[in-house]
Design an enzyme around this catalytic site. Sequence first.
Site, short mmCIF file in Angstrom:
data_model
loop_
_atom_site.label_atom_id
_atom_site.label_comp_id
_atom_site.label_asym_id
_atom_site.label_seq_id
_atom_site.Cartn_x
_atom_site.Cartn_y
_atom_site.Cartn_z
N GLU A 46 -4.58 -11.52 0.69
CA GLU A 46 -3.69 -11.93 -0.41
C GLU A 46 -4.28 -13.15 -1.11
O GLU A 46 -5.10 -13.88 -0.55
CB GLU A 46 -2.33 -12.28 0.21
CG GLU A 46 -1.27 -12.70 -0.78
CD GLU A 46 0.13 -12.73 -0.16
OE1 GLU A 46 0.26 -12.62 1.08
OE2 GLU A 46 1.10 -12.86 -0.94
N GLU A 194 7.69 -5.89 0.07
CA GLU A 194 8.87 -6.59 0.61
C GLU A 194 9.94 -6.73 -0.48
O GLU A 194 10.40 -7.84 -0.79
CB GLU A 194 8.49 -7.95 1.20
CG GLU A 194 7.59 -7.79 2.41
CD GLU A 194 7.45 -9.02 3.30
OE1 GLU A 194 7.93 -10.10 2.94
OE2 GLU A 194 6.85 -8.88 4.38
N TYR A 262 5.97 -9.05 11.98
CA TYR A 262 5.12 -10.13 12.50
C TYR A 262 5.60 -10.54 13.88
O TYR A 262 6.81 -10.53 14.16
CB TYR A 262 5.18 -11.35 11.56
CG TYR A 262 4.39 -11.14 10.29
CD1 TYR A 262 3.02 -11.37 10.28
CD2 TYR A 262 5.00 -10.72 9.12
CE1 TYR A 262 2.27 -11.19 9.12
CE2 TYR A 262 4.26 -10.54 7.95
CZ TYR A 262 2.89 -10.78 7.96
OH TYR A 262 2.15 -10.60 6.82
N GLU A 318 1.64 -4.83 7.08
CA GLU A 318 1.54 -6.26 7.45
C GLU A 318 2.00 -6.39 8.89
O GLU A 318 3.13 -6.01 9.22
CB GLU A 318 2.39 -7.14 6.53
CG GLU A 318 1.81 -7.30 5.15
CD GLU A 318 2.52 -8.33 4.29
OE1 GLU A 318 3.04 -9.32 4.83
OE2 GLU A 318 2.56 -8.11 3.06
N GLN A 367 -4.22 -11.73 7.99
CA GLN A 367 -4.87 -11.44 6.75
C GLN A 367 -6.38 -11.70 6.75
O GLN A 367 -6.81 -12.69 6.18
CB GLN A 367 -4.32 -12.27 5.63
CG GLN A 367 -2.84 -12.19 5.38
CD GLN A 367 -2.50 -12.63 3.93
OE1 GLN A 367 -3.31 -13.02 3.13
NE2 GLN A 367 -1.24 -12.55 3.63
O1 AHR Z 1 1.36 -12.39 4.96
C1 AHR Z 1 2.13 -13.43 4.46
C2 AHR Z 1 3.40 -12.96 3.80
O2 AHR Z 1 4.22 -12.35 4.74
C3 AHR Z 1 3.25 -11.89 2.74
O3 AHR Z 1 2.94 -12.42 1.50
C4 AHR Z 1 4.59 -11.27 2.71
O4 AHR Z 1 4.55 -9.92 2.32
C5 AHR Z 1 5.10 -11.44 4.13
O5 AHR Z 1 6.37 -11.95 4.16
#
Ligand code: AHR
Length: 515
Positions: A46, A194, A262, A318, A367
């Site tokens: 990103e 998102e 995450y 993600e 990332q």
């Molecule tokens: O990866 C960081 C952020 O996490 C991304 O921009 C978003 O899609 C997610 O909340």
Amino acid sequence: MNLKQFTLVLFAALTTISVFAQNKIIINADLGKEKIDKHIYGHFSEHLGNCIYGGYWVSEESDIPNTNGIRNDVVDALKEMGIPNLRWPGGCFADEYHWKDGIGPREERPTMINTHWGGVTEDNSFGTHEFLELCRQLDCEPVICGNLGSGTVQEMSQWVEYINSDNISPMTDLRKANGQEEPWGVRYWGLGNENWGCGGDMTAQFYTDQMRRYSVYTKNYGENRLYKIAGGPNAADYNWMETLMKNGNPGRSFQGVSLHFYTITHNWRNKGSATQFDEKEYFTTMRKTLFMDELLNNHIAIMDKYDPRNRVGLIVDEWGNWFDVEPGTNPGFLYQQNTLRDAMVAAVNLDLFNKYCRRVKMANIAQTVNVLQAMILTKDDQMVKTPSFYAFKMYKVHHDATLLPSDIISEEYSYERESIPALSATASKDDSGKIHITISNLDPEKTQEVVCEIRGSEAGKFLKGEIITAEKINSYNDFGKEEEVNIQSFEDVEIEGNSVKINMPAKSIVMVELE
Ligand code: AHR
């Protein structure tokens, strides 16, 4: 046999299993039918912190060796690791990104504020052409996430036309004027990111309606068929998945649906340090990351209900560890170090994506460079390959291989009053007939003897073994220092008949290749 005798035999059998075969992996070598899509091993970059700027892009004028402005060391390393695809430009950035600001002469491109990530000025010097040049150098598939949150239908429609059209049209002419004669033929296209949060704060039904509208105007050009990825749920938001699958015209409006999850060891306010942690935190990270199993299982059950023919892919675009930023770094840049714990988390999640590969067709760890659970860290002209890099490199053997269905009987790894399975594993067979088994021993103290019983084929010959481990669970690789975590060769493997006995050191990931 009467009931009493049967009970005794059953009891004896179960006792035998628990005494002599605590760790057993039964691999059904003749029952493989699902392919592990190589796109499960994908990545995400990103416009955030030093992922793009400094991480890949240094510009042609830089002293750092580069090709067309892109760092040679980073490209070489990612190719060594194996990178089948790269998702861009976000993340939250995607739904604020206006692609026309990132084309044409760089000195004329307008700036914008990157409101999500540190409020820094984005000069748009890295745009569509630079990203697709990066993918060319990496020899990977681009995955572009369009702006559905703050952009217009026309804007997204024209971006696809600019990239993929070979007709006589204003967008095609514009692309050619900017130096790209041939269409790029981008296939993977995200319809927002998102959208339940930073991508527009929409309800599930509102997003579903919008997505259908945007999808209509993102067209196929020439032979290229778009694989459209709808913005899916946040973790366990099963209502979002249900609404999208029920009302979103799956298979027509979209071919894939995303899922974001995450691993956060504590909570959003205090995510814990990436390097300074004890066994309690290590255990919590492992327990939390294993939630991916339940998530995939439940989301897939919903998808199966509305798409019994399995046409729509689950795209985990993600995932990964999210810790506190390194002390002294910009909190908006999400820069974190990466230890053996991260390699273990990578291995566990990759095993889960492999396990559910009937439905999981792509995944993108967050990332790639300098942000969150990165493969690569850079500082000026220096570069570090992280433990996660080595986990991905080791798992390359599973790219596009056939999953061999396996039953894993594992000892427990217990901490205080909680337990998780000590082992995680994948077995696959590649096109040349070689079997690869990857196993992780999550227990940081205890060696595990693992017996892999190969059914339906000969165990064959032990060809090669590799291991990732280190002195401590928080060992990591740092600038200017010898690597503490990487891939070493591994020989502690014995073959007897159809059994492969592997002695797994504590906190290790092992790969065994059999012929
Ligand atoms: O990866 C960081 C952020 O996490 C991304 O921009 C978003 O899609 C997610 O909340």
